[in-house]
Design a protein around this motif. Structure first.
Motif, mmCIF file in Angstrom:
data_model
loop_
_atom_site.group_PDB
_atom_site.id
_atom_site.type_symbol
_atom_site.label_atom_id
_atom_site.label_comp_id
_atom_site.label_asym_id
_atom_site.label_seq_id
_atom_site.Cartn_x
_atom_site.Cartn_y
_atom_site.Cartn_z
ATOM 1 N N GLY A 188 -27.544 20.561 11.940
ATOM 2 C CA GLY A 188 -28.667 20.070 12.735
ATOM 3 C C GLY A 188 -29.273 21.182 13.572
ATOM 4 N N ALA A 189 -28.415 21.978 14.192
ATOM 5 C CA ALA A 189 -28.912 23.082 15.017
ATOM 6 C C ALA A 189 -29.652 24.103 14.154
ATOM 7 C CB ALA A 189 -27.755 23.746 15.758
ATOM 8 N N ALA A 190 -29.123 24.364 12.984
ATOM 9 C CA ALA A 190 -29.819 25.293 12.081
ATOM 10 C C ALA A 190 -31.215 24.761 11.761
ATOM 11 C CB ALA A 190 -29.016 25.498 10.804
ATOM 12 N N MET A 191 -31.299 23.469 11.531
ATOM 13 C CA MET A 191 -32.606 22.886 11.195
ATOM 14 C C MET A 191 -33.577 22.981 12.365
ATOM 15 S SD MET A 191 -33.515 19.140 9.730
ATOM 16 C CE MET A 191 -35.208 18.513 9.817
ATOM 17 N N GLY A 192 -33.104 22.603 13.555
ATOM 18 C CA GLY A 192 -33.988 22.656 14.721
ATOM 19 C C GLY A 192 -34.481 24.060 14.995
ATOM 20 N N ASP A 220 -26.023 14.153 5.680
ATOM 21 C CA ASP A 220 -27.308 13.651 6.160
ATOM 22 C C ASP A 220 -28.339 14.775 6.244
ATOM 23 O OD1 ASP A 220 -29.186 11.845 7.270
ATOM 24 O OD2 ASP A 220 -28.736 12.638 9.253
ATOM 25 N N TYR A 221 -27.885 15.936 6.726
ATOM 26 C CA TYR A 221 -28.835 17.053 6.872
ATOM 27 C C TYR A 221 -29.260 17.594 5.518
ATOM 28 C CZ TYR A 221 -27.801 16.333 11.629
ATOM 29 O OH TYR A 221 -27.686 15.709 12.829
ATOM 30 N N ILE A 237 -31.462 16.719 -5.141
ATOM 31 C CA ILE A 237 -32.266 16.308 -3.991
ATOM 32 C C ILE A 237 -33.602 17.056 -3.948
ATOM 33 C CG2 ILE A 237 -32.341 16.215 -1.476
ATOM 34 C CD1 ILE A 237 -29.190 16.141 -1.653
ATOM 35 N N PRO A 285 -28.501 16.868 17.166
ATOM 36 C CA PRO A 285 -28.243 18.273 16.797
ATOM 37 C C PRO A 285 -29.518 19.062 16.497
ATOM 38 C CG PRO A 285 -26.658 16.844 15.710
ATOM 39 C CD PRO A 285 -27.692 15.935 16.333
ATOM 40 N N ILE A 286 -30.521 18.413 15.934
ATOM 41 C CA ILE A 286 -31.764 19.130 15.617
ATOM 42 C C ILE A 286 -32.449 19.582 16.911
ATOM 43 C CG2 ILE A 286 -34.045 18.911 14.549
ATOM 44 C CD1 ILE A 286 -32.717 16.943 12.522
ATOM 45 N N ASN A 315 -31.040 14.112 3.774
ATOM 46 C CA ASN A 315 -32.121 13.368 4.434
ATOM 47 C C ASN A 315 -33.012 14.202 5.337
ATOM 48 O OD1 ASN A 315 -31.560 10.726 3.467
ATOM 49 N ND2 ASN A 315 -29.864 10.564 4.911
ATOM 50 N N GLU A 316 -32.441 15.228 5.958
ATOM 51 C CA GLU A 316 -33.211 15.914 6.992
ATOM 52 C C GLU A 316 -33.898 17.185 6.484
ATOM 53 O OE1 GLU A 316 -33.513 13.967 9.382
ATOM 54 O OE2 GLU A 316 -31.740 12.720 9.245
ATOM 55 N N GLU A 369 -19.672 19.945 11.934
ATOM 56 C CA GLU A 369 -20.574 20.308 10.832
ATOM 57 C C GLU A 369 -21.975 19.713 11.000
ATOM 58 O OE1 GLU A 369 -17.344 19.621 10.134
ATOM 59 O OE2 GLU A 369 -16.667 21.473 9.170
ATOM 60 N N GLN A 370 -22.044 18.520 11.592
ATOM 61 C CA GLN A 370 -23.379 17.945 11.802
ATOM 62 C C GLN A 370 -24.153 18.764 12.829
ATOM 63 O OE1 GLN A 370 -23.815 13.529 11.485
ATOM 64 N NE2 GLN A 370 -21.680 13.604 12.095
ATOM 65 N N ALA A 371 -23.454 19.181 13.875
ATOM 66 C CA ALA A 371 -24.124 20.002 14.891
ATOM 67 C C ALA A 371 -24.560 21.340 14.301
ATOM 68 C CB ALA A 371 -23.205 20.210 16.091
ATOM 69 N N LEU A 413 -34.749 20.721 -1.811
ATOM 70 C CA LEU A 413 -33.736 21.763 -1.631
ATOM 71 C C LEU A 413 -33.848 22.803 -2.725
ATOM 72 C CD1 LEU A 413 -30.345 19.950 -0.868
ATOM 73 C CD2 LEU A 413 -31.905 21.036 0.762
ATOM 74 N N GLY A 419 -30.894 22.596 18.136
ATOM 75 C CA GLY A 419 -31.345 23.785 17.421
ATOM 76 C C GLY A 419 -32.661 24.326 17.963
ATOM 77 N N ALA A 420 -33.576 23.417 18.278
ATOM 78 C CA ALA A 420 -34.852 23.850 18.855
ATOM 79 C C ALA A 420 -34.612 24.486 20.222
ATOM 80 C CB ALA A 420 -35.806 22.669 18.965
ATOM 81 N N GLU A 436 -21.024 15.334 18.832
ATOM 82 C CA GLU A 436 -21.105 16.737 18.401
ATOM 83 C C GLU A 436 -22.224 17.462 19.139
ATOM 84 O OE1 GLU A 436 -21.109 17.649 14.254
ATOM 85 O OE2 GLU A 436 -19.493 16.253 13.772
#
Lengths: 326, 343
Positions: A65-69, A92-93, A140, B137-138, A96-97, A60-62, A143, B141-142, B171
């Protein structure tokens, strides 16, 4: 106009946005080849292919996180967190992110993404697969938080969420997936931050969200037929942004306020709305606002126990009637 | 890929090897910029002109210089709270970094982020992340976006040895490997996670490299104090990423001279350890490298003096700069520029 299930509306809502914009991509666990554990993404993999609809590991973090990047650098990702309870493992995402990146960077970083997640009780899944956790997100800054109650709103609010430049947490209710509703043909685009009066009335305002909307509506019919009480029911739809104008406008007409919340009692969204009403509409009120919630407990699995935990049509009707006619 | 144990001695003679004079002088300058700016940040703390916390990269300059020096415009850096070095290495002006540390309006984010969140999108610095592991992970994503769009940029993610024991590390490594993403994970192993030696709390000797095999990646450990070694490792990893070969995980052996943060006097270090590492100080080592390649002492001293002057000027500019306007308190919470959550 066609009758569609809430589940099929999710599919149509995602497909509508993926068809419109090639930068919309969709990731999550079992969402592709398997069509989603709730079968709410069936066909998207075949329609849009494995590059745009991509299965992930149980990470779930990946996923978030990947969605955010991807969002920061130009895509418009939709990420699924299968059960909203799992937001806790990637909080965290959420906390915090996503929501702080724009502020901390003085506006340099953008985070236009949607996290859609299966929320809520009624499926006898027990305490870790049944929660209503929209309040975790509502508190938060940064959001946006929406929770549709009907197939039409699923499509319209999904479109609004995907097109929104901010991170949006999109709560789908698991116990609504099989419900049906009329949906117009063609593209549907709604707006975030608009509540909807789903039943006009003059004696009391009942605020509800997601699964609690059909229950509040049924309670209102019961109150009308059995007690002659005419309730206005408002589907809040969007917790952030929050449409206080529609809500306070209703209160100015009905003078009584009830909230129906699936969440456990403490710090529910209804508490914030009661606080706003106390602050800004105190002299409109003819009686104390009443919050109808799940007790402050983890949800049990057994059907009889879960049924008495969540606000029911009977409990809503009884509580409103007791307040108005005592 | 060069390994620490089989590192070759610096070649003598011509500057026209694979790195070349111009790049070497740039790598040197970057390291001196980081050294001087970090030392200045520390001095400004002592004068109470930098508030809050700060995590310095004194001693770790070669990692930042080498990886940034090998990047192309458009490549993206993802940093941790120990991110001043990586931000400066991408060419972000010293005055903006020091200004942010000092909470001035000329700061990189006008004081809204602070030391741990340095971000300069125009320089490819996509943020400094203060939650351990969050940015791996960020960065994936990039890199996913680059893969999806057919772009050739690489996402480079820097983190410390302590990060290798958090879930997001594992992960992200698996995710990047399975999706063959153009991302390079750079572990700066400075031997201490915060106060505790990483070896006391990790099941393997090399906290990053010894985990690489779990994700089907080669084991890479390099001398993180030699900017040439770092630069070459970076080029190789970036080329692989751009060619569609997927991620790399590179563990750079280095050492931080100061404590974890400004609150830490680093008394846990065994006697003599700091001194031993200072014998292999990256800047000292690189000066010797430049001399070995025939660069004159005057050229080296000129760079030192220029950087010193830049840092002095930046410091004075920051001291004279205004604090942020108070109305930015509520800007940029949402994309509409404000913080309204209701109508």
């Amino acid at each position: 106009m066609a009758e569609l299930t809430y589940r099929d509306a999710v599919i149509r809502g995602i497909a509508q946005e993926m068809t419109r914009d090639p930068d919309v991509v969709f990731i999550g666990e079992d969402i592709g080849k398997a069509g989603g554990v709730f079968k709410a993404t069936v066909g998207l993999y075949d329609q849009f292919g494995p590059v745009r609809v991509r299965d992930t590991p149980i990470s779930e973090q990946a996923i978030l996180g990947a969605a955010m990047g991807a969002a920061m650098t130009g895509l418009k990702p939709i990420a699924e967190i299968m059960f909203s309870d799992f937001i806790a493992v990637c909080f965290d995402y959420i906390a915090n992110e996503f929501p702080k990146s724009r502020y901390m960077s003085n506006g340099q970083v953008k985070c236009p993404l949607v996290v859609r997640t299966g929320n809520g009780g009624g499926a006898r899944f027990g305490a870790q697969h049944s929660q209503s956790v929209e309040n975790w997100c509502m508190m938060i800054p940064g959001l946006k938080v929406v929770a549709p109650s009907s197939p039409r709103d699923v499509i319209g609010l999904m479109a609004a969420a995907v097109r929104d430049p901010d991170p949006v947490i999109f709560f789908e209710h698991k116990s609504l997936y099989a419900t049906k509703g009329e949906v117009p043909d063609g593209e549907i685009v709604d707006t975030l931050g608009s509540a909807k009066i789903v039943r006009p009335g003059k004696d009391a305002t009942i605020l509800a969200l997601a699964l609690m909307v059909p229950r509040a509506l049924a309670a209102a019919e019961k109150l009308k037929s059995e007690h002659g009480i005419d309730c206005e029911v408002i589907d809040v739809r969007s917790l952030v942004p929050l449409d206080t104008k529609t809500i306070l406008g209703s209160l100015a007409r009905t003078h009584r306020l009830f909230t129906v919340e699936e969440n456990p009692r403490l710090c529910g969204w209804g508490a914030e709305l009661v606080s706003i009403a106390a602050d800004e509409a105190f002299y409109d009120l003819d009686g104390p606002p009443v919050r109808i919630t799940t007790p402050h407990i983890p949800l049990p699995a057994a059907d009889l126990l879960e049924d008495i935990a969540l606000p029911s049509v009977e409990r809503i009707a009884e509580r409103v009637q007791r307040s108005l006619q005592s | 890929m060069a390994k620490l144990e089989d590192r070759a001695p610096a070649p003598k003679g011509s500057l026209n090897d694979d790195i070349g004079e111009e790049k070497r002088l740039a790598l040197y300058r970057t390291q001196v910029v980081i050294r001087e700016a970090e030392q200045r940040a520390y001095d400004l703390f002592l004068q109470n002109l930098v508030k809050g916390t700060s995590h310095l990269s004194l001693g770790q300059e070669a990692v930042a210089a080498g990886f940034a020096g090998a990047m192309r415009p458009g490549d993206l850096s993802f940093c941790t709270y120990r991110g001043h070095a990586h931000t400066l290495a991408r060419g972000v002006p010293i005055v903006q970094v020091l200004g942010e540390l000092m909470g001035r309006d000329i700061g990189l984010m006008r004081g809204k982020g602070g030391s741990m969140h340095l971000t300069s999108v125009e320089h490819g610095v996509m943020g400094s992340y203060a939650i351990i592991g969050a940015h791996l992970p960020i960065a994936c994503g990039a890199a996913w976006r680059a893969q999806y769009k057919g772009a050739k940029d690489v996402s480079v993610c820097f983190f410390g040895d302590g990060t290798t024991n958090i879930g997001a590390f594992h992960e992200a490594l698996n995710f990047a490997a399975v999706w063959k993403l153009p991302v390079v994970f750079v572990c700066e192993n400075n031997l201490y996670m915060e106060y505790t030696p990483i070896s006391d709390v990790t099941a393997v000797k090399h906290p990053a490299a010894d985990r690489a095999a779990s994700y089907g990646l080669p084991r890479i450990v390099i001398d993180g104090n030699d900017a040439d070694v770092v630069y070459r490792a970076a080029i190789e990893a970036y080329d692989k990423a751009r060619a569609g070969g997927g991620p790399s995980l590179i563990e750079c052996m280095t050492y931080r001279y100061s404590g974890h943060s400004r609150a830490d006097p680093a008394k846990y270090r065994p006697e003599g350890e700091l001194e031993r590492w200072k014998e292999r100080d990256p800047i000292k080592l690189y000066r010797e490298r430049l001399r070995a390649f025939g660069v004159g002492e005057d050229a080296i001293l000129r760079i030192d003096a220029e950087v010193k002057r830049e840092v002095d000027e930046a410091t004075e500019q920051c001291k004279a700069a205004a604090p942020p306007a108070l109305d930015i308190l509520t800007t940029d919470v949402y994309a509409d520029g404000g913080f309204a959550w209701r109508n």
